[in-house]
Design an enzyme around this catalytic site. Structure first.
Site: not given
Lengths: 192, 274
Positions: A11, A38, A130
């Protein structure tokens, strides 16, 4: 067992990390790669042009049911989960997982289900949690777990969360990851 | 045999059991995505295996209701992908205007956000009175919700932005009345909409249409079911009729690729040419 697919998740700081990895892969790198990065809701534009500049390989955003082909790098499109479904990808607009869609866990879990020990999963820089469940899943089904050395990550939160839950096969600096993947790839080549 | 291979057997048995007991056929849904929904229900029921879930689903109809909600979960917005709706307004509606009467099918209309969006655009373009829109879904609960025309007020800000981006000509708030936490959409918008239960998995074509929207429905289908659904859609389109898919769907991986010409690759609009 030969690796047939590599999945990656990242991310915050992920664009630079993926650029570093993709630019370090050999011209004849043949193992397909699927990556989730992300990004904020506001940034709608595709990442593909930003990543393409840095690699010899074909980088695309897969559509629903796109076949998984050697030598390609697939980037999950904005707003969709990316799932492995046998020899092709699926997209889904199911609710967010770990506040994210695409979610790293969803990609890793689906890939682990179909590929088991023929899978390598790489978790890179990022914030949030995540990827942890996904890595645990890959580990349980015998896949190879690689994480970026948190000391070399722009944001180490995601990696550190994962490290509290799973023991990776490899922890390495960002620069070493593509070199290691090249080795895995040559191993695949020899076997054929 | 690995635990994943066992789970695959369990999933097949569960879907077969659901089909035999309840008549809902999810057997040809795409495995990876339906598996996630099954695992989510297992979590919700606090069960450890798919077999345990199968036991509960077969013996407890309320559990099946919950499973069905998971299977039909859908994310929808007013003017979802505003660019798509703008394209419909600019490119498709002028074509539809050439017909004295227009039939539209919104297949898999879920809770109705997109079908109301379509009605608003047709109204603004002066075509609504000549249209009949069939909004269908397999899930009766979703259809009821769609029919009610009531949506959460807190979402209207985001929807207003979508409406403007899609080329909206008036104020979006013209179309609803705010009441407590709800936005109640004006009833003239559903005057030309027929809400009906239709299951793309088992039902056939039921009319001929000038425009069919089926967006992000077939992404949950396996390849065979997707091909079958494309056949139903193809048989339901009039010559030169237009098909709109989700923005990451494509005809490329289906048997019907050469039956259509591409109107917009970005917004996934196709015209039946043979």
């Amino acid at each position: 067992m030969a690796i047939e697919l590599i999945v990656m998740g990242t991310s915050l700081g992920g664009l630079e990390a993926l650029q570093t990895i993709f630019s370090g892969l050999d011209k004849n790198f043949s193992i397909p790669i699927a990556a989730v990065l992300h990004r904020s809701k506001e940034k709608q534009s595709s990442l593909v042009p930003l990543l393409k500049k840095h690699s010899y390989l074909t980088i695309v955003e897969p559509e629903d049911k796109t076949p998984i082909a050697p030598g390609n790098i697939y980037i999950a499109p904005m707003g969709y989960h990316l799932l492995v479904n046998g020899d092709h990808f699926l997209l889904s607009i199911d609710p967010r997982v770990c506040h994210a869609r695409p979610s790293i866990d969803v990609l890793f879990d689906s890939a682990a289900f179909f590929l088991q020990d023929r899978l390598a999963a790489v978790l890179l820089t990022g914030s949030g949690s995540d990827g942890t469940r996904g890595l645990v899943r890959v580990n349980t089904s015998g896949g190879m777990v690689i994480v970026q050395d948190p000391a070399t990550a722009q944001n180490a939160e995601m990696i550190e969360t994962a490290l509290r839950n799973v023991k990776p096969n490899m922890i390495m600096s960002l620069e070493k990851i593509p070199l290691y993947l090249n080795e895995i790839n040559q191993h695949v080549g020899k076997k054929e | 045999m690995t635990s994943d291979e066992i789970q695959l057997i369990e999933i097949k048995l569960l879907l077969e059991g659901i089909f035999q007991k309840y008549g809902y056929d999810f057997r040809d849904y795409a495995l990876a995505s339906i598996r996630r929904r099954i695992l989510k229900r297992m979590d919700g029921e606090n069960l450890k295996t798919v077999s345990a879930l199968q036991d509960r689903i077969l013996h407890d109809e309320t559990c099946m209701d919950r499973m069905l909600l998971d299977f039909s979960v859908s994310v929808s917005d007013f003017f979802r992908d505003p660019g798509f709706f703008k394209q419909i307004r600019d490119q498709v509606i002028p074509f539809l205007k050439t017909y004295p009467f227009v039939r539209i099918w919104h297949a898999g209309s879920a809770t109705g956000e997109e079908v109301y969006s379509l009605a608003i655009m047709l109204y603004e373009e002066g075509l609504y009175d000549r249209c009949r829109i069939y909004a269908t879904d397999f899930n009766q609960q979703s259809l009821e919700k769609a029919k009610s025309g009531i949506f959460p007020l807190k979402k209207m800000k985001a929807y207003t932005k979508n409406y403007i981006d899609a080329g909206g000509k008036l104020a979006f708030s013209n179309y609803y009345t705010a009441q407590y936490d709800n936005a109640i959409f004006k009833s003239f918008l559903k005057e030309k909409i027929v809400f009906a239960q239709h299951n793309l998995v088992t039902d056939q074509s039921f009319n001929e249409f000038n425009l069919i929207l089926c967006r992000n429905v077939m992404i949950y289908f396996g390849k065979n079911l997707q091909a079958r659904t494309h056949k139903v859609i193809y048989n339901s389109l009039s010559q030169w009729g237009i098909l709109g898919l989700g923005d990451k769907e494509n005809l490329t991986f289906t048997p019907f690729e050469d039956h259509y010409e591409t109107l917009s690759q970005t917004y996934k609009l196709f015209r039946k040419v043979k």
